[in-house]
Design a protein around this motif. Structure first.
Motif, PDB file in Angstrom:
ATOM      1  N   ASN A   3       0.823  -1.206   0.000  1.00 16.81           N
ATOM      2  CA  ASN A   3       0.000   0.000   0.000  1.00 16.81           C
ATOM      3  C   ASN A   3       0.860   1.261   0.000  1.00 16.81           C
ATOM      4  N   LYS A   7       1.187   4.056  -3.212  1.00 11.38           N
ATOM      5  CA  LYS A   7       0.934   5.469  -2.958  1.00 11.38           C
ATOM      6  C   LYS A   7       2.165   6.320  -3.299  1.00 11.38           C
ATOM      7  N   SER A  32      -8.021   3.890  -3.355  1.00 13.35           N
ATOM      8  CA  SER A  32      -7.927   4.382  -1.984  1.00 13.35           C
ATOM      9  C   SER A  32      -7.803   3.223  -0.996  1.00 13.35           C
ATOM     10  N   LYS A  33      -8.590   2.176  -1.202  1.00 14.96           N
ATOM     11  CA  LYS A  33      -8.523   1.003  -0.314  1.00 14.96           C
ATOM     12  C   LYS A  33      -7.165   0.319  -0.410  1.00 14.96           C
ATOM     13  N   LYS A  36      -4.701   2.430   1.520  1.00 20.41           N
ATOM     14  CA  LYS A  36      -4.924   2.396   2.964  1.00 20.41           C
ATOM     15  C   LYS A  36      -4.644   1.014   3.549  1.00 20.41           C
TER      16      LYS A  36
END
Length: 169
Positions: A3, A7, A32-33, A36
């Motif tokens: 993750n 990002k 987004s998931k 995160k």
């Protein structure tokens, strides 16, 4: 780790979550998931992400990108240090060249003054009634007159330049 890497790489490429989602044909909330850590992309989607972000899958799955950035910064700082050293050496060479030139100018001026003094300005005894020697005598006289007036100023300037360009301890 995945993750964080998705990002970090997405941001380094200047992509928003929405832009990455459009390229992957998913909704922004999916990206987004992933970022995160609430879900992970399947293997096919991981390959697509690596293609779009132009990064190998192993890098996406590996350690955080921050360590690579530190290495990148270290390499850049080493290159900048080398460039600064080269510029410093170039500056030193230029200073030495100017210093040597100014010393040469002082030596030449001193040699001309000594020559004029030892020869006691022979053109003054020339016969100015003869047109050939008169023209030559006037030319020499004007050159010497200019030299005697300008040389001291040049000499002082050169001496100041020598003092300013000398090697600093």
């Amino acid at each position: 780790m995945l993750n964080e890497n998705i990002k970090a790489i997405r941001k380094s490429k200047g992509l928003s979550q929405e832009e990455l989602a459009v390229k992957l044909n998913v909704v922004r909330q999916t990206v987004s998931k992933w970022e995160k850590g609430l879900s992970v992309p399947d293997s096919e989607m991981l390959v697509e992400i690596s293609d779009i972000l132009e990064m190998p899958v192993s890098t996406l799955l590996g350690e955080t990108i921050a360590t690579e950035r530190e290495d990148e910064l270290k390499v850049i700082s080493e290159k900048l240090e080398i460039i600064n050293l080269q510029l410093s050496q170039k500056s030193i060479k230029k200073r030495k060249l100017i210093h040597g030139t100014l010393i040469s100018v002082c030596a030449i001026i001193a040699a001309i003054f000594v020559t004029l003094f030892l020869l006691k300005s022979p053109y003054l005894g020339w016969d100015y009634s003869d047109p050939e020697t008169a023209v030559l005598g006037v030319a020499f006289h004007s050159i010497e007159w200019l030299f005697v007036r300008l040389a001291p100023i040049t000499l002082v300037g050169a001496i100041i330049g020598i003092i300013l360009t000398r090697k600093k301890s």
